[in-house]
Design a protein around this motif. Sequence first.
Motif, PDB file in Angstrom:
ATOM      1  N   ARG A  63      10.937  -2.989  -3.091  1.00 31.10           N
ATOM      2  CA  ARG A  63      11.984  -2.204  -2.984  1.00 31.10           C
ATOM      3  C   ARG A  63      13.164  -2.349  -3.675  1.00 31.10           C
ATOM      4  N   ARG A  64      13.752  -3.798  -3.773  1.00 30.84           N
ATOM      5  CA  ARG A  64      14.661  -3.934  -4.609  1.00 30.84           C
ATOM      6  C   ARG A  64      14.448  -3.819  -5.795  1.00 30.84           C
ATOM      7  N   ALA A  65      13.196  -4.361  -6.453  1.00 29.65           N
ATOM      8  CA  ALA A  65      12.795  -4.300  -7.659  1.00 29.65           C
ATOM      9  C   ALA A  65      12.656  -2.636  -8.264  1.00 29.65           C
ATOM     10  N   LEU A  66      12.270  -1.915  -7.506  1.00 29.06           N
ATOM     11  CA  LEU A  66      12.250  -0.432  -7.617  1.00 29.06           C
ATOM     12  C   LEU A  66      13.509   0.287  -7.596  1.00 29.06           C
ATOM     13  N   GLY A  67      14.398  -0.209  -6.686  1.00 27.28           N
ATOM     14  CA  GLY A  67      15.660   0.317  -6.432  1.00 27.28           C
ATOM     15  C   GLY A  67      15.487   1.516  -5.431  1.00 27.28           C
ATOM     16  N   LEU A  68      14.643   1.196  -4.174  1.00 26.80           N
ATOM     17  CA  LEU A  68      14.529   2.269  -3.413  1.00 26.80           C
ATOM     18  C   LEU A  68      14.767   1.767  -2.231  1.00 26.80           C
ATOM     19  N   PRO A  69      14.750   2.723  -1.090  1.00 34.09           N
ATOM     20  CA  PRO A  69      15.244   2.456   0.211  1.00 34.09           C
ATOM     21  C   PRO A  69      13.878   1.727   1.025  1.00 34.09           C
ATOM     22  N   ALA A  70      14.356   0.850   1.859  1.00 30.84           N
ATOM     23  CA  ALA A  70      13.239   0.128   2.563  1.00 30.84           C
ATOM     24  C   ALA A  70      12.225   1.091   3.223  1.00 30.84           C
ATOM     25  N   SER A  71      12.546   2.458   3.685  1.00 30.21           N
ATOM     26  CA  SER A  71      11.702   3.312   4.151  1.00 30.21           C
ATOM     27  C   SER A  71      10.716   3.917   3.296  1.00 30.21           C
ATOM     28  N   ALA A  72      10.809   3.640   2.045  1.00 29.04           N
ATOM     29  CA  ALA A  72       9.889   4.314   1.067  1.00 29.04           C
ATOM     30  C   ALA A  72       8.910   3.172   0.798  1.00 29.04           C
ATOM     31  N   VAL A  73       8.853   1.999   1.215  1.00 28.73           N
ATOM     32  CA  VAL A  73       7.653   1.039   1.048  1.00 28.73           C
ATOM     33  C   VAL A  73       7.215   0.648   2.342  1.00 28.73           C
ATOM     34  N   THR A  74       5.753   0.801   2.481  1.00 24.19           N
ATOM     35  CA  THR A  74       5.142   0.552   3.606  1.00 24.19           C
ATOM     36  C   THR A  74       3.897  -0.374   3.225  1.00 24.19           C
ATOM     37  N   LEU A  75       3.490  -1.288   4.273  1.00 22.13           N
ATOM     38  CA  LEU A  75       2.428  -2.048   4.207  1.00 22.13           C
ATOM     39  C   LEU A  75       1.305  -1.222   4.756  1.00 22.13           C
ATOM     40  N   SER A  76       0.191  -1.013   3.968  1.00 23.58           N
ATOM     41  CA  SER A  76      -0.834  -0.048   4.311  1.00 23.58           C
ATOM     42  C   SER A  76      -2.031  -0.976   4.908  1.00 23.58           C
ATOM     43  N   SER A  77      -2.290  -2.140   4.116  1.00 24.11           N
ATOM     44  CA  SER A  77      -3.390  -2.993   4.643  1.00 24.11           C
ATOM     45  C   SER A  77      -3.293  -4.473   4.261  1.00 24.11           C
ATOM     46  N   GLY A  78      -3.745  -5.246   4.908  1.00 25.85           N
ATOM     47  CA  GLY A  78      -3.742  -6.769   4.686  1.00 25.85           C
ATOM     48  C   GLY A  78      -2.564  -7.544   5.339  1.00 25.85           C
ATOM     49  N   ALA A  79      -2.091  -7.124   6.723  1.00 25.04           N
ATOM     50  CA  ALA A  79      -1.011  -7.714   7.391  1.00 25.04           C
ATOM     51  C   ALA A  79      -1.327  -9.031   7.410  1.00 25.04           C
ATOM     52  N   THR A  80      -2.224  -9.726   7.443  1.00 21.28           N
ATOM     53  CA  THR A  80      -2.447 -11.127   7.832  1.00 21.28           C
ATOM     54  C   THR A  80      -3.349 -11.672   6.718  1.00 21.28           C
ATOM     55  N   ALA A  81      -3.697 -11.005   5.642  1.00 20.99           N
ATOM     56  CA  ALA A  81      -4.354 -11.383   4.357  1.00 20.99           C
ATOM     57  C   ALA A  81      -3.370 -11.873   3.279  1.00 20.99           C
ATOM     58  N   ARG A  82      -3.998 -12.631   2.525  1.00 18.29           N
ATOM     59  CA  ARG A  82      -3.203 -12.986   1.162  1.00 18.29           C
ATOM     60  C   ARG A  82      -2.872 -11.933   0.080  1.00 18.29           C
ATOM     61  N   ILE A  83      -4.044 -10.978   0.224  1.00 20.17           N
ATOM     62  CA  ILE A  83      -4.151  -9.770  -0.765  1.00 20.17           C
ATOM     63  C   ILE A  83      -3.739  -8.529   0.009  1.00 20.17           C
ATOM     64  N   LYS A  84      -2.618  -7.872  -0.158  1.00 24.78           N
ATOM     65  CA  LYS A  84      -2.055  -6.982   0.564  1.00 24.78           C
ATOM     66  C   LYS A  84      -1.858  -5.602  -0.268  1.00 24.78           C
ATOM     67  N   LEU A  85      -1.869  -4.268   0.517  1.00 23.45           N
ATOM     68  CA  LEU A  85      -1.819  -3.124  -0.248  1.00 23.45           C
ATOM     69  C   LEU A  85      -0.447  -2.303   0.340  1.00 23.45           C
ATOM     70  N   PHE A  86       0.414  -2.039  -0.631  1.00 20.74           N
ATOM     71  CA  PHE A  86       1.692  -1.465  -0.355  1.00 20.74           C
ATOM     72  C   PHE A  86       1.523   0.054  -0.735  1.00 20.74           C
TER      73      PHE A  86
END
Length: 108
Positions: A63-86
Amino acid sequence: MSARPWRTTPEGIEVRVRATPRGGRDALDGVETRDDGLPVMKVRVRAAPEDGAANAAIRDVLRRALGLPASAVTLSSGATARIKLFRIAGDGAALSRLFEALAEPQAR
């Protein structure tokens, strides 16, 4: 760059991330193509992978790199995996251009 770890969606963009917790710093480290051909955005964070701390730190780096609020970025899958989808909410084309710039190798 041929393979991209992100794709635009009607709601914004999805980005595939390879997480490096306890990475010594909070930063985007560019794009890499894994041995299986899967492109990923490398993100390292200082946080340990405990109680969701590393996932929250990765979300914050994005979110900082994109200049967005935290609410704009969500973890979609991979909460415990090394590869994640946001998933990142916003204008997909504009976010894709931002990721293109962020993925460029930085002159040192």
